[in-house]
Design a protein around this motif. Structure first.
Motif, mmCIF file in Angstrom:
data_model
loop_
_atom_site.group_PDB
_atom_site.id
_atom_site.type_symbol
_atom_site.label_atom_id
_atom_site.label_comp_id
_atom_site.label_asym_id
_atom_site.label_seq_id
_atom_site.Cartn_x
_atom_site.Cartn_y
_atom_site.Cartn_z
ATOM 1 N N UNK A 6 5.266 49.517 32.632
ATOM 2 C CA UNK A 6 5.018 50.841 32.071
ATOM 3 C C UNK A 6 3.740 50.797 31.248
ATOM 4 N N UNK A 7 3.095 51.944 31.074
ATOM 5 C CA UNK A 7 1.884 51.952 30.231
ATOM 6 C C UNK A 7 2.132 51.391 28.831
ATOM 7 N N UNK A 8 3.324 51.581 28.304
ATOM 8 C CA UNK A 8 3.618 51.068 26.962
ATOM 9 C C UNK A 8 3.768 49.548 26.930
ATOM 10 N N UNK A 9 3.720 48.893 28.077
ATOM 11 C CA UNK A 9 3.704 47.434 28.114
ATOM 12 C C UNK A 9 2.301 46.879 27.905
ATOM 13 N N UNK A 10 1.305 47.750 27.846
ATOM 14 C CA UNK A 10 -0.070 47.313 27.636
ATOM 15 C C UNK A 10 -0.199 46.611 26.291
ATOM 16 N N UNK A 11 -0.721 45.391 26.303
ATOM 17 C CA UNK A 11 -0.831 44.584 25.094
ATOM 18 C C UNK A 11 -1.497 43.253 25.453
#
Length: 122
Positions: A87-92
């Motif tokens: 998911x985009x919120x996994x970007x890190x």
């Protein structure tokens, strides 16, 4: 001296998969645990998973449970984070860390890798 080197990061579309290896060297790790962490811009570091190298028991953050799997190849001293349904919120930036003892890993004492960037586009 323990050294950890992550790789495998990159850009992936939402719903895709990536596998992050973490190569460890410097000693034997039979009674250690290995953790994966991540930090997104402007956010605090988040624990993603922790696995016991001796028995393979693994624990996951609720945010990744069912999507991420951590594993070890003890013969190669390499540890993996398999990420699916991204998911985009996994970007890190994703970091591996290793420490003696059990999960959860004691971050202040652990040895850390340099991190690898994961970006998930929507």
């Amino acid at each position: 001296q323990v050294q950890l080197v992550e790789s495998g990061g990159g850009l992936v579309q939402a719903g895709g998969s990536l596998r992050l290896p973490c190569a460890a060297s410097g000693r034997t790790f039979s009674n250690y645990v290995m953790g994966w962490f991540r930090q997104a811009p402007g956010q605090e570091r988040e624990g993603v998973s922790c696995i016991s190298i001796s028995d393979g028991r693994a624990y996951y953050a609720d945010s990744v449970k069912g999507r991420f799997t951590t594993s070890t190849d003890n013969a190669k001293n390499t540890f993996y984070l398999q990420m699916s349904s991204l998911k985009p919120e996994d970007t890190a930036v994703y970091y591996c860390a290793i420490d003696r003892g059990g999960c959860p890993l004691f971050v202040q004492r652990a040895s850390w890798g340099q991190g690898t960037q994961v970006a998930v586009s929507s």
